[in-house]
Design a protein around this motif. Structure first.
Motif, PDB file in Angstrom:
ATOM      1  N   VAL A 131       0.769  -1.753   0.039  1.00 43.46           N
ATOM      2  CA  VAL A 131      -0.479  -0.289  -0.190  1.00 43.46           C
ATOM      3  C   VAL A 131       1.055   1.359   0.133  1.00 43.46           C
ATOM      4  O   VAL A 131       0.781   2.083  -0.590  1.00 43.46           O
ATOM      5  CB  VAL A 131      -0.985  -0.201   1.233  1.00 43.46           C
ATOM      6  N   LEU A 132       1.869   1.177   1.159  1.00 40.70           N
ATOM      7  CA  LEU A 132       2.569   2.360   0.576  1.00 40.70           C
ATOM      8  C   LEU A 132       3.819   2.496  -0.214  1.00 40.70           C
ATOM      9  O   LEU A 132       4.009   3.833  -1.049  1.00 40.70           O
ATOM     10  CB  LEU A 132       3.646   2.613   2.363  1.00 40.70           C
ATOM     11  N   ALA A 133       4.142   1.571  -0.809  1.00 41.46           N
ATOM     12  CA  ALA A 133       4.828   1.436  -2.067  1.00 41.46           C
ATOM     13  C   ALA A 133       3.921   1.832  -2.778  1.00 41.46           C
ATOM     14  O   ALA A 133       4.587   2.909  -4.056  1.00 41.46           O
ATOM     15  CB  ALA A 133       5.137   0.585  -3.230  1.00 41.46           C
ATOM     16  N   SER A 134       2.809   1.807  -2.864  1.00 42.21           N
ATOM     17  CA  SER A 134       1.980   2.165  -4.673  1.00 42.21           C
ATOM     18  C   SER A 134       1.751   3.892  -4.310  1.00 42.21           C
ATOM     19  O   SER A 134       1.268   4.165  -5.070  1.00 42.21           O
ATOM     20  CB  SER A 134       0.479   1.658  -4.342  1.00 42.21           C
ATOM     21  N   TRP A 135       1.705   3.550  -2.575  1.00 43.22           N
ATOM     22  CA  TRP A 135       0.860   5.328  -3.238  1.00 43.22           C
ATOM     23  C   TRP A 135       2.155   5.961  -3.052  1.00 43.22           C
ATOM     24  O   TRP A 135       1.748   7.491  -3.253  1.00 43.22           O
ATOM     25  CB  TRP A 135       0.697   5.756  -1.445  1.00 43.22           C
ATOM     26  N   LEU A 136       3.494   5.801  -2.929  1.00 44.72           N
ATOM     27  CA  LEU A 136       4.959   6.557  -3.423  1.00 44.72           C
ATOM     28  C   LEU A 136       4.153   6.900  -4.664  1.00 44.72           C
ATOM     29  O   LEU A 136       4.647   7.116  -5.081  1.00 44.72           O
ATOM     30  CB  LEU A 136       6.386   5.598  -2.770  1.00 44.72           C
ATOM     31  N   ARG A 137       4.529   5.847  -5.556  1.00 39.90           N
ATOM     32  CA  ARG A 137       4.475   5.451  -7.336  1.00 39.90           C
ATOM     33  C   ARG A 137       3.456   6.731  -7.904  1.00 39.90           C
ATOM     34  O   ARG A 137       3.359   7.460  -8.565  1.00 39.90           O
ATOM     35  CB  ARG A 137       4.448   4.408  -8.100  1.00 39.90           C
ATOM     36  N   VAL A 144       8.569   2.494  -7.329  1.00 39.27           N
ATOM     37  CA  VAL A 144       9.637   1.615  -6.081  1.00 39.27           C
ATOM     38  C   VAL A 144       8.448   0.713  -5.515  1.00 39.27           C
ATOM     39  O   VAL A 144       7.450   0.765  -5.673  1.00 39.27           O
ATOM     40  CB  VAL A 144      10.190   1.858  -4.223  1.00 39.27           C
ATOM     41  N   HIS A 145       8.693  -0.469  -5.266  1.00 39.24           N
ATOM     42  CA  HIS A 145       7.606  -1.567  -4.639  1.00 39.24           C
ATOM     43  C   HIS A 145       7.910  -2.098  -3.508  1.00 39.24           C
ATOM     44  O   HIS A 145       7.501  -2.762  -2.669  1.00 39.24           O
ATOM     45  CB  HIS A 145       8.295  -2.587  -6.033  1.00 39.24           C
ATOM     46  N   ASP A 146       9.613  -1.336  -3.184  1.00 36.99           N
ATOM     47  CA  ASP A 146       9.188  -1.386  -1.307  1.00 36.99           C
ATOM     48  C   ASP A 146      10.287  -0.952  -0.235  1.00 36.99           C
ATOM     49  O   ASP A 146      10.494   0.757  -1.261  1.00 36.99           O
ATOM     50  CB  ASP A 146      10.714  -2.663  -0.716  1.00 36.99           C
ATOM     51  N   LEU A 147       9.815  -0.398   0.745  1.00 33.79           N
ATOM     52  CA  LEU A 147      10.706   0.250   1.391  1.00 33.79           C
ATOM     53  C   LEU A 147      11.886   0.667   1.943  1.00 33.79           C
ATOM     54  O   LEU A 147      12.120   1.228   3.350  1.00 33.79           O
ATOM     55  CB  LEU A 147       9.151   1.270   3.255  1.00 33.79           C
ATOM     56  N   GLY A 169       8.574   5.627  10.898  1.00 35.99           N
ATOM     57  CA  GLY A 169       7.720   6.889   9.229  1.00 35.99           C
ATOM     58  C   GLY A 169       9.440   6.987   8.884  1.00 35.99           C
ATOM     59  O   GLY A 169       9.299   7.162   7.517  1.00 35.99           O
ATOM     60  N   TYR A 170       9.966   6.628   9.498  1.00 38.47           N
ATOM     61  CA  TYR A 170      11.368   7.112   8.520  1.00 38.47           C
ATOM     62  C   TYR A 170      11.752   6.169   7.204  1.00 38.47           C
ATOM     63  O   TYR A 170      11.646   6.953   6.313  1.00 38.47           O
ATOM     64  CB  TYR A 170      12.564   7.246   9.875  1.00 38.47           C
ATOM     65  N   PRO A 171      11.325   5.481   6.688  1.00 33.45           N
ATOM     66  CA  PRO A 171      12.213   4.702   5.275  1.00 33.45           C
ATOM     67  C   PRO A 171      10.698   5.533   4.549  1.00 33.45           C
ATOM     68  O   PRO A 171      11.503   5.579   3.573  1.00 33.45           O
ATOM     69  CB  PRO A 171      11.815   3.152   5.666  1.00 33.45           C
ATOM     70  N   LEU A 172       9.699   5.731   4.898  1.00 35.65           N
ATOM     71  CA  LEU A 172       8.800   6.045   3.628  1.00 35.65           C
ATOM     72  C   LEU A 172       8.962   7.980   3.830  1.00 35.65           C
ATOM     73  O   LEU A 172       9.382   8.363   2.372  1.00 35.65           O
ATOM     74  CB  LEU A 172       7.803   5.955   4.448  1.00 35.65           C
TER      75      LEU A 172
END
Length: 220
Positions: A131-137, A144-147, A169-172
């Motif tokens: 979900v988070l990688a999709s948000w970044l895209r 990216v596909h991973d955090l 939340g640092y990696p995101l």
């Protein structure tokens, strides 16, 4: 790896809280040419003692949180490149040279894309990562596909980003800020296996998962 790449100085930053059981295996697998900083983030076990016994520099960070620990390690480092790794034995430090080799003038960070062995990645954690990688895209156009739980990047550009999230939340936050700064970010597959000792602070309990989710969604 060519000669120029093999002589680039690298510091591996390992944020830790109560990882005395896993650290010996992690530290002995780090390439001998790399410097190592273990950041003890409130451990109540022998994490610091074990790290020193294996030749690592130990930095104590009293502010709780993954991001605070990583930042303390970055602040204490002096090398051109920073590599970041969890201290739980779930990823193999011997894969770092391959990530370092992928750095180039147009690539600021190489992020490890976890390829789990069976049983290594709980479904709820894997779903959250997706979900988070999709948000970044979608939001940043960052492919990216991973955090980037395992990553190598240039220290100067990281410092230029300024303070990031102090907790889970640092990696995101790092990837979001990197995208805004126009970084070149590429992914390379890395092996992901069950942690060798203990229980994950994030996916190992309902409370840990809730806290991490709160931290992730505070990133904007």
């Amino acid at each position: 790896m060519n000669v120029a790449e093999s002589t680039r100085r690298v510091t591996v930053v390992i944020p830790c809280r109560n990882e005395a059981g896993a650290l010996p295996g992690v530290l002995t697998a780090i390439p001998a040419a790399y410097e190592v900083i273990v950041v003890d983030n409130g451990s109540t076990d022998a994490t610091a003692t074990v790290a020193r016994a294996h030749g690592a520099q130990v930095v104590t960070e009293t502010r709780p949180g993954y991001g605070s620990a990583v930042q303390a390690g970055v602040d204490a480092s002096t090398t051109e490149l920073i590599a970041v790794l969890d201290g739980d034995g779930s990823m193999d430090p011997a894969e770092f040279p391959r990530l370092v080799a992928a750095l180039a003038p147009e690539v600021t960070m190489v992020a490890g894309r976890r390829r789990p062995v069976p049983g290594a990645w709980p479904w709820h954690a894997r779903l959250g990562n997706w979900v988070l990688a999709s948000w970044l895209r979608r939001r940043y156009g960052l492919v990216v596909h991973d955090l980037a739980a395992m990553r190598v990047l240039r220290r100067a550009e990281l410092v230029d980003l300024g303070p990031l999230h102090p907790r889970s939340g640092y990696p995101l936050a790092l990837l979001a800020r990197a995208a805004s700064a126009g970084w070149g970010v590429v992914e390379r597959d890395v092996t992901y296996r069950p942690r060798t000792h203990g229980v994950s602070k994030v996916s190992g309990s309902v409370l840990g998962t809730i806290r991490a989710a709160r931290d992730f969604w505070s990133v904007r």
